[in-house]
Design a protein around this motif. Structure first.
Motif, PDB file in Angstrom:
ATOM      1  N   THR A  27       9.448  33.869 -17.006  1.00 32.83           N
ATOM      2  CA  THR A  27       9.263  35.084 -16.208  1.00 32.83           C
ATOM      3  C   THR A  27       7.853  35.634 -16.366  1.00 32.83           C
ATOM      4  O   THR A  27       7.217  36.034 -15.381  1.00 32.83           O
ATOM      5  N   GLU A  31       5.116  35.968 -13.368  1.00 36.27           N
ATOM      6  CA  GLU A  31       4.491  37.236 -12.997  1.00 36.27           C
ATOM      7  C   GLU A  31       2.973  37.177 -13.128  1.00 36.27           C
ATOM      8  O   GLU A  31       2.267  37.977 -12.497  1.00 36.27           O
ATOM      9  N   ARG A 196       4.702  49.514 -13.430  1.00 38.93           N
ATOM     10  CA  ARG A 196       5.783  48.723 -14.012  1.00 38.93           C
ATOM     11  C   ARG A 196       6.456  49.471 -15.154  1.00 38.93           C
ATOM     12  O   ARG A 196       7.690  49.453 -15.293  1.00 38.93           O
ATOM     13  N   SER A 277      10.448  46.850  -4.852  1.00 34.57           N
ATOM     14  CA  SER A 277       9.931  45.710  -5.616  1.00 34.57           C
ATOM     15  C   SER A 277       8.413  45.813  -5.626  1.00 34.57           C
ATOM     16  O   SER A 277       7.780  45.690  -4.577  1.00 34.57           O
ATOM     17  N   TYR A 279       6.207  43.790  -6.841  1.00 29.36           N
ATOM     18  CA  TYR A 279       5.584  42.544  -6.398  1.00 29.36           C
ATOM     19  C   TYR A 279       5.794  42.327  -4.904  1.00 29.36           C
ATOM     20  O   TYR A 279       4.978  41.687  -4.244  1.00 29.36           O
TER      21      TYR A 279
END
Length: 336
Positions: A27, A31, A196, A277, A279
């Motif tokens: 992950t 990212e 985030r 989201s 991203y």
């Protein structure tokens, strides 16, 4: 000692966490891909650095929209008001002799956050549809005020004479856009990391609860209006940062920074990438800006038509935007 006694005497072995660790590392690597690609684009596309800077600025603006629309559920049609205020504050500071970019960025964020603090009660008290009109009216009022105050803003001719100093006294803004792109990307990266942390915190989780069911969230003791007000101020500060970076990297501010078109484009990018989201906000900004650039060059008269066709097709095929489409393409065992 019998084998049974020996087995009973041995301490139980801890469950293996290799799979969890591998998933976590995968992950993190996944990212990191967008940021590695963004840095690599600096070397791969040296002639397209102004376009890449525009993408980074648009991405920061869409992240600010995602915080208030995607996570808090407060729809706005006038988010360009904060973007434009940040641009004019940073531009006026540099025009009047204070061109230090980082402090100018922070002052622009503070000004946009202050405007968000003043207007948040009006937007949140009015309700969904009325609040939507309040945000649109605010943006239109600021646009007309900037147009009339030509002695300060330059009016339709734009704010000129903006001179921004070197970043940290080292990197000068050049005509090729090298420093402008790296500066834009650095601001986006830092504020993205902060976003985030915000959405993963208890505050961010409470925003999701409010978006899904505000009455139930209030019954659980969540101060709904206060949390939405704080989210609105944070989103305003982020939009102001995007406007400030635009003013500092282009060293020019036009009335376009306050236009309804900018707010509408930001919402289109957000829907294109996927609501809720971060991203997805980045992905939507990249896809929309690149498509806009490519289609306007290929078909200057009909590029909006082809862009509309693409958006309609995505709405029919990919619910949840591009991020939703990517999630459905992943193997079932890897879906979160």
């Amino acid at each position: 000692m019998t084998p049974f006694d020996r087995q009973r005497a041995e301490p139980p072995q801890a469950a293996s966490t290799g799979g969890v660790n591998r998933t976590g590392r995968f992950t993190i690597l996944l990212e990191a891909v967008p940021w590695v690609v963004a840095v690599a684009a600096y070397f791969i596309f040296p002639d397209q650095l102004p376009l890449l800077s525009a993408i980074a600025i648009a991405a920061l603006f869409v992240v600010s929209l995602d915080l208030i629309v995607g996570y808090a559920g407060v729809v706005t049609l006038g988010h360009a008001a904060f973007f434009g205020l940040g641009a004019y504050v940073a531009g006026l500071l540099a025009q009047q002799g204070w061109g230090e970019p980082i402090s100018g960025l922070l002052i622009a964020m503070a000004a946009a956050a202050l405007l968000g603090l003043v207007t948040a009660p009006l937007v949140l008290r009015a309700g969904d549809l009325a609040g939507l009109m309040v945000t649109l009216g605010l943006s239109l009022m600021l646009y007309e005020a900037a147009n009339k105050a030509a002695f300060v803003t330059g009016g339709a001719d734009g704010l000129q004479g903006v001179e921004v100093w070197d970043v940290l006294g080292i990197w000068r803004f050049d005509l090729f856009g090298r420093t402008a792109y790296l500066y834009s990307l650095a601001v986006l990266f830092v504020l993205f990391l902060v976003a985030r942390l915000i959405v993963a915190s208890p505050f961010g989780l409470s925003l999701r609860a409010i978006r899904l069911n505000p009455r139930r969230a209030a019954a659980l003791g969540v101060p709904v209006k206060r949390r939405l007000g704080v989210a609105y101020v944070i989103a305003a500060a982020y939009a102001g940062a995007a406007g400030a970076v635009l003013a500092q990297t282009t060293q020019f501010v036009s009335l376009d920074v306050l236009s309804f078109q900018r707010s509408a484009d930001g919402l289109l990018m957000l829907v294109l990438g996927g609501l809720g989201s971060l991203y997805g906000a980045l992905l939507g900004a990249v896809a929309f800006t690149v498509a806009h650039h490519a289609l306007s060059e290929a078909s200057p008269q009909f590029w909006q038509f082809w862009l509309g066709v693409a958006l309609v097709a995505l709405a029919l095929v990919g619910r949840g935007g591009l991020m939703g489409l990517l999630r459905r393409l992943r193997p079932k065992g890897e879906r979160s």
